[in-house]
Scaffold this motif. Structure first.
Motif, PDB file in Angstrom:
ATOM      1  N   ALA A  76      11.713  10.869  17.431  1.00  0.00           N
ATOM      2  CA  ALA A  76      10.857   9.953  16.677  1.00  0.00           C
ATOM      3  C   ALA A  76      11.350   8.520  16.828  1.00  0.00           C
ATOM      4  CB  ALA A  76      10.827  10.355  15.210  1.00  0.00           C
ATOM      5  N   GLN A  77      12.658   8.329  16.744  1.00  0.00           N
ATOM      6  CA  GLN A  77      13.222   6.993  16.876  1.00  0.00           C
ATOM      7  C   GLN A  77      13.015   6.451  18.294  1.00  0.00           C
ATOM      8  OE1 GLN A  77      17.168   6.782  15.268  1.00  0.00           O
ATOM      9  NE2 GLN A  77      17.514   4.675  15.958  1.00  0.00           N
ATOM     10  N   ALA A  78      13.226   7.318  19.288  1.00  0.00           N
ATOM     11  CA  ALA A  78      13.024   6.903  20.678  1.00  0.00           C
ATOM     12  C   ALA A  78      11.560   6.567  20.932  1.00  0.00           C
ATOM     13  CB  ALA A  78      13.492   7.999  21.624  1.00  0.00           C
ATOM     14  N   THR A  79      10.664   7.334  20.333  1.00  0.00           N
ATOM     15  CA  THR A  79       9.228   7.074  20.494  1.00  0.00           C
ATOM     16  C   THR A  79       8.864   5.703  19.942  1.00  0.00           C
ATOM     17  OG1 THR A  79       8.676   9.431  20.416  1.00  0.00           O
ATOM     18  CG2 THR A  79       6.922   7.880  19.847  1.00  0.00           C
ATOM     19  N   ARG A  80       9.415   5.349  18.798  1.00  0.00           N
ATOM     20  CA  ARG A  80       9.160   4.009  18.240  1.00  0.00           C
ATOM     21  C   ARG A  80       9.606   2.926  19.205  1.00  0.00           C
ATOM     22  NH1 ARG A  80      10.574   6.534  13.324  1.00  0.00           N
ATOM     23  NH2 ARG A  80      12.753   5.921  13.529  1.00  0.00           N
ATOM     24  N   MET A  81      10.759   3.135  19.832  1.00  0.00           N
ATOM     25  CA  MET A  81      11.260   2.157  20.797  1.00  0.00           C
ATOM     26  C   MET A  81      10.300   2.016  21.983  1.00  0.00           C
ATOM     27  SD  MET A  81      15.265   3.388  20.654  1.00  0.00           S
ATOM     28  CE  MET A  81      15.894   2.230  21.858  1.00  0.00           C
ATOM     29  N   CYS A  82       9.797   3.155  22.463  1.00  0.00           N
ATOM     30  CA  CYS A  82       8.866   3.125  23.594  1.00  0.00           C
ATOM     31  C   CYS A  82       7.589   2.385  23.223  1.00  0.00           C
ATOM     32  CB  CYS A  82       8.527   4.547  24.028  1.00  0.00           C
ATOM     33  SG  CYS A  82       9.933   5.499  24.638  1.00  0.00           S
ATOM     34  N   CYS A  83       7.088   2.652  22.034  1.00  0.00           N
ATOM     35  CA  CYS A  83       5.866   1.983  21.584  1.00  0.00           C
ATOM     36  C   CYS A  83       6.096   0.488  21.415  1.00  0.00           C
ATOM     37  CB  CYS A  83       5.373   2.605  20.283  1.00  0.00           C
ATOM     38  SG  CYS A  83       4.803   4.320  20.464  1.00  0.00           S
ATOM     39  N   ASP A  84       7.259   0.120  20.891  1.00  0.00           N
ATOM     40  CA  ASP A  84       7.588  -1.291  20.726  1.00  0.00           C
ATOM     41  C   ASP A  84       7.630  -2.023  22.068  1.00  0.00           C
ATOM     42  OD1 ASP A  84       7.759  -0.953  18.004  1.00  0.00           O
ATOM     43  OD2 ASP A  84       9.958  -0.871  17.941  1.00  0.00           O
ATOM     44  N   GLU A  85       8.027  -1.303  23.114  1.00  0.00           N
ATOM     45  CA  GLU A  85       8.098  -1.919  24.440  1.00  0.00           C
ATOM     46  C   GLU A  85       6.726  -2.065  25.079  1.00  0.00           C
ATOM     47  OE1 GLU A  85      10.648  -3.289  26.067  1.00  0.00           O
ATOM     48  OE2 GLU A  85      11.963  -2.907  24.349  1.00  0.00           O
ATOM     49  N   GLY A  86       5.729  -1.325  24.563  1.00  0.00           N
ATOM     50  CA  GLY A  86       4.379  -1.492  25.066  1.00  0.00           C
ATOM     51  C   GLY A  86       3.867  -0.423  26.002  1.00  0.00           C
ATOM     52  N   TYR A  87       4.517   0.749  26.023  1.00  0.00           N
ATOM     53  CA  TYR A  87       4.019   1.835  26.863  1.00  0.00           C
ATOM     54  C   TYR A  87       2.682   2.352  26.332  1.00  0.00           C
ATOM     55  CZ  TYR A  87       8.194   2.002  29.713  1.00  0.00           C
ATOM     56  OH  TYR A  87       9.188   1.668  30.603  1.00  0.00           O
ATOM     57  N   ASP A  88       1.869   2.894  27.231  1.00  0.00           N
ATOM     58  CA  ASP A  88       0.532   3.365  26.876  1.00  0.00           C
ATOM     59  C   ASP A  88       0.512   4.811  26.405  1.00  0.00           C
ATOM     60  OD1 ASP A  88      -1.016   0.960  27.799  1.00  0.00           O
ATOM     61  OD2 ASP A  88      -0.063   1.498  29.692  1.00  0.00           O
ATOM     62  N   GLU A  89       1.604   5.522  26.604  1.00  0.00           N
ATOM     63  CA  GLU A  89       1.698   6.936  26.245  1.00  0.00           C
ATOM     64  C   GLU A  89       3.163   7.311  26.214  1.00  0.00           C
ATOM     65  OE1 GLU A  89      -0.283   9.540  29.076  1.00  0.00           O
ATOM     66  OE2 GLU A  89       1.260  11.068  28.762  1.00  0.00           O
ATOM     67  N   VAL A  90       3.515   8.286  25.373  1.00  0.00           N
ATOM     68  CA  VAL A  90       4.859   8.857  25.371  1.00  0.00           C
ATOM     69  C   VAL A  90       4.717  10.348  25.613  1.00  0.00           C
ATOM     70  CG1 VAL A  90       7.004   9.212  24.105  1.00  0.00           C
ATOM     71  CG2 VAL A  90       5.698   7.099  23.770  1.00  0.00           C
ATOM     72  N   ASN A  91       5.448  10.848  26.602  1.00  0.00           N
ATOM     73  CA  ASN A  91       5.333  12.236  27.035  1.00  0.00           C
ATOM     74  C   ASN A  91       6.657  12.955  26.796  1.00  0.00           C
ATOM     75  OD1 ASN A  91       5.895  14.195  29.596  1.00  0.00           O
ATOM     76  ND2 ASN A  91       3.733  14.265  29.039  1.00  0.00           N
ATOM     77  N   LEU A  92       6.580  14.186  26.290  1.00  0.00           N
ATOM     78  CA  LEU A  92       7.778  14.991  26.068  1.00  0.00           C
ATOM     79  C   LEU A  92       7.967  15.953  27.237  1.00  0.00           C
ATOM     80  CD1 LEU A  92      10.159  15.846  24.251  1.00  0.00           C
ATOM     81  CD2 LEU A  92       8.608  17.524  23.206  1.00  0.00           C
ATOM     82  N   ASN A  93       9.163  15.949  27.806  1.00  0.00           N
ATOM     83  CA  ASN A  93       9.497  16.806  28.942  1.00  0.00           C
ATOM     84  C   ASN A  93       9.825  18.218  28.454  1.00  0.00           C
ATOM     85  OD1 ASN A  93      10.971  18.214  30.963  1.00  0.00           O
ATOM     86  ND2 ASN A  93      11.555  16.299  31.939  1.00  0.00           N
ATOM     87  N   VAL A  94       8.963  19.170  28.823  1.00  0.00           N
ATOM     88  CA  VAL A  94       9.233  20.586  28.552  1.00  0.00           C
ATOM     89  C   VAL A  94       9.112  21.335  29.883  1.00  0.00           C
ATOM     90  CG1 VAL A  94       8.710  22.535  27.019  1.00  0.00           C
ATOM     91  CG2 VAL A  94       8.167  20.230  26.273  1.00  0.00           C
ATOM     92  N   GLY A  95       9.544  20.673  30.952  1.00  0.00           N
ATOM     93  CA  GLY A  95       9.376  21.282  32.265  1.00  0.00           C
ATOM     94  C   GLY A  95      10.553  21.193  33.202  1.00  0.00           C
ATOM     95  N   CYS A  96      11.489  20.258  32.965  1.00  0.00           N
ATOM     96  CA  CYS A  96      12.588  20.055  33.909  1.00  0.00           C
ATOM     97  C   CYS A  96      13.604  21.190  33.802  1.00  0.00           C
ATOM     98  CB  CYS A  96      13.269  18.722  33.641  1.00  0.00           C
ATOM     99  SG  CYS A  96      14.610  18.367  34.792  1.00  0.00           S
ATOM    100  N   PRO A  97      13.972  21.825  34.954  1.00  0.00           N
ATOM    101  CA  PRO A  97      14.870  22.976  34.909  1.00  0.00           C
ATOM    102  C   PRO A  97      16.332  22.663  35.221  1.00  0.00           C
ATOM    103  CG  PRO A  97      13.824  22.881  37.040  1.00  0.00           C
ATOM    104  CD  PRO A  97      13.352  21.652  36.272  1.00  0.00           C
ATOM    105  N   SER A  98      16.710  21.390  35.326  1.00  0.00           N
ATOM    106  CA  SER A  98      18.061  21.085  35.794  1.00  0.00           C
ATOM    107  C   SER A  98      19.132  21.518  34.793  1.00  0.00           C
ATOM    108  CB  SER A  98      18.204  19.579  36.064  1.00  0.00           C
ATOM    109  OG  SER A  98      18.356  18.867  34.863  1.00  0.00           O
ATOM    110  N   ASP A  99      20.327  21.802  35.317  1.00  0.00           N
ATOM    111  CA  ASP A  99      21.451  22.205  34.465  1.00  0.00           C
ATOM    112  C   ASP A  99      21.756  21.139  33.428  1.00  0.00           C
ATOM    113  OD1 ASP A  99      21.681  24.515  35.935  1.00  0.00           O
ATOM    114  OD2 ASP A  99      23.264  23.747  37.244  1.00  0.00           O
ATOM    115  N   ARG A 100      21.685  19.877  33.850  1.00  0.00           N
ATOM    116  CA  ARG A 100      21.994  18.780  32.939  1.00  0.00           C
ATOM    117  C   ARG A 100      21.026  18.787  31.753  1.00  0.00           C
ATOM    118  NH1 ARG A 100      21.178  12.578  34.406  1.00  0.00           N
ATOM    119  NH2 ARG A 100      19.739  13.583  35.843  1.00  0.00           N
ATOM    120  N   VAL A 101      19.758  19.074  32.045  1.00  0.00           N
ATOM    121  CA  VAL A 101      18.759  19.101  30.985  1.00  0.00           C
ATOM    122  C   VAL A 101      18.965  20.311  30.080  1.00  0.00           C
ATOM    123  CG1 VAL A 101      16.292  19.386  30.537  1.00  0.00           C
ATOM    124  CG2 VAL A 101      17.057  17.753  32.242  1.00  0.00           C
TER     125      VAL A 101
END
Length: 326
Positions: A76-101
């Motif tokens: 939620a906090q990160a989303t506010r930051m993205c909106c403040d910067e002026g992005y047109d959409e915020v997308n949640l990653n539920v697809g990346c399979p990397s070990d780091r993720v």
């Protein structure tokens, strides 16, 4: 044009590839296509103070930022930051399979936790001034996609998400590398089509294995949107006619040489601010794919673009190796 209309065609978020220079380059070729950032993790923004990762050019609009994370409050906090910067959409990653993720308990592993994803997107939506969307897989590991995917869509859409991009492959979290996860699990396009029939009110885009605009147009007969990934990076020229073929804009596509010329002011500004030529031109190597002289174009940019003093002369020399008709 509304954001959902732009989402008829989108360019996938790709780690280490879709940085701001790549996105600007793609935007030069297509005004209608929705462009995604690389994934940025919510912890990096909220705990790491890495707000510089949100930098983009106003010319990139419409542009969406993809977040990775699994903590609702942090997202939620990160989303506010993205909106403040002026992005047109915020997308949640539920697809990346990397070990780091996986180690951060986000990405494709969240397909196993639809209730948590619902909590995450609900918190994001409460904090957002733009649309919150989800990019997911059809399932992971031994899950049955026929069961898992509709349940996932049902729970997450009930939390407020109305637009999903579905990578039409499973992700195998053990035994396959991230690269193999983009190719080895079989594609199941019919399943995604069935999801559109089952959830007609959702905006569903399909991703995975789509390599040209003809394929995209075929998918758009049944679905709301198409996301193209590596093909748009390795052969970006396919974007040149996207506005006409996908969005119905009656405007002649630019030539590849016109794209190079259009990039010159951007590159000049980048160099003037202390940037390096290769930081931009590494994304342009595939521009002349299939054209006579493409190999020389790539060779000059690859060999000379990394010189500390490399400037527009290198770009122009590389372009001169390709027939002007390209």
């Amino acid at each position: 044009m509304q954001i959902n209309q732009h989402a008829r065609l989108s360019i996938a978020p790709m780690m280490d590839w879709t940085d701001r220079h790549c996105r600007y380059f793609h935007r030069v070729m297509t005004r209608g296509t929705l462009i995604y950032t690389e994934m940025v993790t919510a912890p990096a923004l909220v705990r790491g103070g890495a707000r510089h990762l949100l930098a983009f050019s106003e010319a990139e609009h419409p542009v969406a930022l993809q977040l990775g994370g699994s903590d609702p409050a942090e997202l939620a906090q990160a989303t506010r930051m993205c909106c403040d910067e002026g992005y047109d959409e915020v997308n949640l990653n539920v697809g990346c399979p990397s070990d780091r993720v996986q180690s951060g308990t986000f990405g494709a592993v969240l397909m196993k936790s639809p209730d948590l994803v619902a909590d995450c997107v609900a918190a994001m939506i409460d904090s957002a001034s733009v649309e919150v969307t989800v990019k997911c897989r059809i399932g992971v590991d031994d899950q049955d996609p026929e069961v898992v995917l509709p349940e996932f869509l049902r729970k997450v859409s009930a939390a407020g998400v109305k637009r999903f991009t579905i990578h039409a492959r499973k992700a195998w979290l053990q035994g396959l590398s991230p690269k193999e996860n983009r190719d080895v699990p079989p594609l199941d396009y019919p399943l995604v089509n069935r999801m559109k029939a089952a959830f007609p009110d959702l905006h569903l885009s399909i991703n995975g294995g789509i390599t040209d605009l003809s394929q995209a147009q075929a998918h758009l007969k049944d679905l709301d949107g198409v996301m193209i990934g590596r093909a748009a990076y390795h052969d970006p020229g396919l974007l040149l006619d996207a506005d006409r073929r996908i969005f119905g804009v009656e405007r002649a596509p630019m030539s590849r040489h016109e794209v190079v010329q259009a990039m010159e002011p951007y590159i000049s500004d980048h160099l003037a601010s202390g940037g390096k030529l290769a930081q931009v031109t590494r994304h342009m190597l595939g521009l002349f794919t299939g054209q006579p002289g493409a190999r020389q174009w790539r060779r000059i940019l690859s060999e000379q673009g990394h010189r500390p003093d490399a400037g527009l002369d290198v770009l122009r020399d590389a372009a001169a190796q390709v027939a002007v008709a390209a």
